[in-house]
Design a protein around this motif. Structure first.
Motif, short mmCIF file in Angstrom:
data_model
loop_
_atom_site.label_atom_id
_atom_site.label_comp_id
_atom_site.label_asym_id
_atom_site.label_seq_id
_atom_site.Cartn_x
_atom_site.Cartn_y
_atom_site.Cartn_z
N ASN A 243 1.38 22.92 -19.76
CA ASN A 243 0.53 23.87 -19.05
C ASN A 243 1.01 25.30 -19.19
O ASN A 243 0.20 26.23 -19.19
CB ASN A 243 0.47 23.48 -17.57
CG ASN A 243 -0.25 22.16 -17.36
OD1 ASN A 243 -1.35 21.97 -17.85
ND2 ASN A 243 0.37 21.25 -16.64
N GLU A 244 2.32 25.50 -19.32
CA GLU A 244 2.85 26.84 -19.48
C GLU A 244 2.30 27.50 -20.75
O GLU A 244 2.04 28.70 -20.79
CB GLU A 244 4.38 26.81 -19.52
CG GLU A 244 5.04 28.18 -19.58
CD GLU A 244 4.65 29.09 -18.41
OE1 GLU A 244 4.43 30.29 -18.66
OE2 GLU A 244 4.53 28.59 -17.27
N TYR B 2 -1.03 29.09 -20.10
CA TYR B 2 -0.91 30.42 -19.51
C TYR B 2 -0.56 31.45 -20.58
O TYR B 2 -1.11 32.55 -20.62
CB TYR B 2 0.19 30.46 -18.43
CG TYR B 2 0.13 29.37 -17.40
CD1 TYR B 2 -1.10 28.85 -16.96
CD2 TYR B 2 1.29 28.85 -16.83
CE1 TYR B 2 -1.14 27.85 -16.02
CE2 TYR B 2 1.25 27.84 -15.88
CZ TYR B 2 0.04 27.35 -15.47
OH TYR B 2 -0.01 26.36 -14.54
N ARG C 156 -2.71 34.83 -21.74
CA ARG C 156 -2.18 36.20 -21.67
C ARG C 156 -2.21 36.86 -23.05
O ARG C 156 -2.55 38.04 -23.18
CB ARG C 156 -0.75 36.19 -21.13
CG ARG C 156 -0.62 35.66 -19.71
CD ARG C 156 0.80 35.84 -19.20
NE ARG C 156 1.12 34.87 -18.16
CZ ARG C 156 1.89 33.81 -18.33
NH1 ARG C 156 2.44 33.58 -19.52
NH2 ARG C 156 2.14 32.98 -17.34
N SER D 25 -6.46 35.83 -14.57
CA SER D 25 -5.61 35.73 -13.38
C SER D 25 -6.07 34.60 -12.47
O SER D 25 -5.26 33.79 -11.99
CB SER D 25 -5.62 37.06 -12.62
OG SER D 25 -4.88 36.96 -11.44
N GLU E 39 -5.39 31.21 -14.18
CA GLU E 39 -3.97 30.85 -14.14
C GLU E 39 -3.53 30.48 -12.73
O GLU E 39 -2.85 29.48 -12.52
CB GLU E 39 -3.15 32.03 -14.65
CG GLU E 39 -1.67 31.76 -14.74
CD GLU E 39 -0.91 32.92 -15.38
OE1 GLU E 39 0.33 32.93 -15.26
OE2 GLU E 39 -1.55 33.80 -16.00
N LYS F 286 -2.28 26.73 -11.66
CA LYS F 286 -0.92 26.55 -11.13
C LYS F 286 -0.97 25.87 -9.76
O LYS F 286 -0.18 24.97 -9.47
CB LYS F 286 -0.23 27.90 -11.02
CG LYS F 286 0.34 28.43 -12.32
CD LYS F 286 1.10 29.73 -12.09
CE LYS F 286 1.76 30.20 -13.38
NZ LYS F 286 2.48 31.48 -13.19
#
Length: 331
Positions: free
Chosen positions: A193-194, A197, A201, A255, A258, A262
């Motif tokens: 999942n990171e 993100y 970005r 934003s 994300e 999270k």
């Protein structure tokens, strides 16, 4: 056919059915001299599939006709191979489809035109593949013919262009900085999942410069295709975030995307931890651990308090009273 795969096929077919995006695909990922001569005004989509009954459950196709120099037609046949496995019979399948195109042209061409000077159009076969595994099927037809090397030019042969989405480097896709390359970035296999993100970005500056049509196509991709990689219970929230976004508020969309993802992941982790702890407590109680088990429950409750889990959920999991949990929260 797997409905998710079918949706993926439809997603690419919908995107590449727009001439400007098909041309963007070719210009970005096909390095040939003739690509520089291609202009949007000279290409026409043929609204017809040449997939045979033998293979119609395997993929979707897209066909374009280009008016090249001296009014010569060139056919671009794009096959969407959006599945995890590699089909070793790809050269043969492409030959079948190419033959269908030529047969259709001959059948519909007026007999008066079929003179000595008549020539069939060139067909450029292209395979778009997004599987995780390396593409190991031959890209040259004669490699599927036994003893072809003995007969050299006497055997039928052609090559197809392979666009292997997962083998492109992320830095190269970012450098291209257009809609197709951005969709490839999100269509690549993502292991955690990171990384989702990170890619959101990293593509923010690209998304900001997309025009309205391009941004709407990207939103459609996220909402209809990319969302299938996420847990089903999170889909409603993602749909809401994406539907409210516009290309002037990319930062806000990313934003919210994300932050929501999270929060969902943290809640899922908490529930998984709680379930495991509850099973452990029940097993311990069955074994008669008594007062020692009470201390263990308090330690678990402290850990869950630190994770900001709801008081009543902690009480349910550990067997402690709400007052006992609230007391731990104040400590």
């Amino acid at each position: 056919m797997d409905s998710r795969k079918n949706q993926h096929d439809v997603g690419y077919k919908y995107l590449l059915s727009t001439k400007r995006f098909f041309l963007q695909l070719i210009a970005s990922f096909v390095s040939r001299d003739w690509v520089t001569d291609m202009k949007e005004v000279d290409i026409e989509r043929i609204d017809k599939s040449y997939i045979s009954q033998d293979f119609q459950q395997k993929e979707a196709d897209i066909v374009y006709k280009l008016k090249h120099r001296k009014n010569q037609d060139v056919i671009f046949y794009v096959l969407l191979e959006l599945q995890s496995t590699v089909d070793q019979q790809m050269p043969y399948r492409l030959l079948v489809y190419m033959n269908e195109i030529w047969r259709d042209i001959l059948k519909n061409e007026h007999q008066s035109k079929l003179k000595k000077a008549f020539k069939l159009p060139v067909i450029i076969p292209i395979v778009l593949y997004n599987g995780k595994n390396n593409w190991t099927a031959p890209t040259e037809f004669k490699e599927k013919l036994d003893q072809a090397h003995l007969f050299q030019d006497e055997v039928l042969n052609f090559k197809y262009i392979l666009l292997d989405i997962n083998r492109y480097q992320k830095k190269d896709l970012l450098q291209l900085s257009n809609l197709i390359s951005t969709i490839f970035i999100f269509d690549q296999h993502i292991t955690n999942n990171e990384e989702i993100y990170t890619r959101l970005r990293e593509t923010m500056h690209i998304l900001k410069k997309l025009d309205v049509e391009e941004f709407n196509h990207f939103k459609n991709w996220l909402e209809k295709i990319f969302i299938n990689r996420l847990p089903l219970s999170y889909h409603t929230q993602i749909h809401t975030i994406i539907s409210k976004a516009n290309h002037q508020e990319v930062d806000k969309m990313i934003s919210n995307f994300e932050e929501g993802l999270k929060r969902f992941i943290e809640e899922s982790q908490q529930k998984a931890i709680a379930k495991g702890l509850q099973e452990g407590l029940e097993k311990g109680l069955e074994q008669g651990l008594g007062r020692g088990q009470k201390q263990k429950a308090i330690e678990i409750a402290k850990a869950l308090v630190n994770k900001k889990m709801a008081t009543h959920d902690i009480a349910d999991v550990t067997g402690l009273s709400i007052k006992e949990v609230e007391k731990l929260d104040r400590e």
